[in-house]
Design a protein around this motif. Structure first.
Motif, short mmCIF file in Angstrom:
data_model
loop_
_atom_site.label_atom_id
_atom_site.label_comp_id
_atom_site.label_asym_id
_atom_site.label_seq_id
_atom_site.Cartn_x
_atom_site.Cartn_y
_atom_site.Cartn_z
N VAL A 167 7.84 -1.13 -9.88
CA VAL A 167 8.00 -1.06 -8.42
C VAL A 167 8.33 0.37 -8.01
O VAL A 167 7.76 0.89 -7.05
N ALA A 168 9.21 1.02 -8.74
CA ALA A 168 9.57 2.41 -8.41
C ALA A 168 8.36 3.33 -8.51
O ALA A 168 8.15 4.19 -7.65
N GLU A 169 7.55 3.12 -9.54
CA GLU A 169 6.34 3.94 -9.71
C GLU A 169 5.37 3.70 -8.55
O GLU A 169 4.83 4.65 -7.97
N GLY A 225 4.51 4.40 -1.16
CA GLY A 225 5.51 4.04 -0.17
C GLY A 225 6.13 2.69 -0.48
O GLY A 225 5.76 2.01 -1.44
N LYS A 226 7.07 2.30 0.34
CA LYS A 226 7.83 1.07 0.12
C LYS A 226 6.94 -0.15 0.03
O LYS A 226 6.02 -0.33 0.81
#
Length: 95
Positions: free
Chosen positions: A58-60, A66-67
């Motif tokens: 998810v961070a990648e 973007g979010k």
């Protein structure tokens, strides 16, 4: 292997379940409980590794695009809850 004594307390119905399961496998209660604890710890470690990998993915994704949309986050939460890979309360506190 050196064995150490450990005292535990369980409700009577759990005691009977443990004794029956150990007897079914032809093992002493202490050996059955030790194996069960090792298996529980192994599964917990796998789940923790999976959650860490998911957070990394998810961070990648978010660093590149973007979010992540809230609808997608909610679908992912529901899937993980249904699969038994996520406890509802810690996830709510974290996110």
């Amino acid at each position: 292997m050196t064995a150490r004594k450990l005292s535990i307390s369980v409700p009577p119905e759990v005691e009977e379940t443990i004794k029956a399961a150990a007897a079914e496998e032809g093992k002493p209660v202490s050996a059955w409980l030790a194996e069960a604890a090792v298996e529980k710890a192994r599964i917990a470690a796998l789940h923790a590794a999976g959650r860490a990998a998911a957070r990394e993915l998810v961070a990648e994704y978010e660093s590149e695009h973007g979010k992540l949309p809230e609808e997608s986050r909610q679908r992912a939460r529901e899937f993980l809850l249904e699969a038994g890979l996520l406890d509802d309360e810690p996830w709510r506190a974290a996110g």
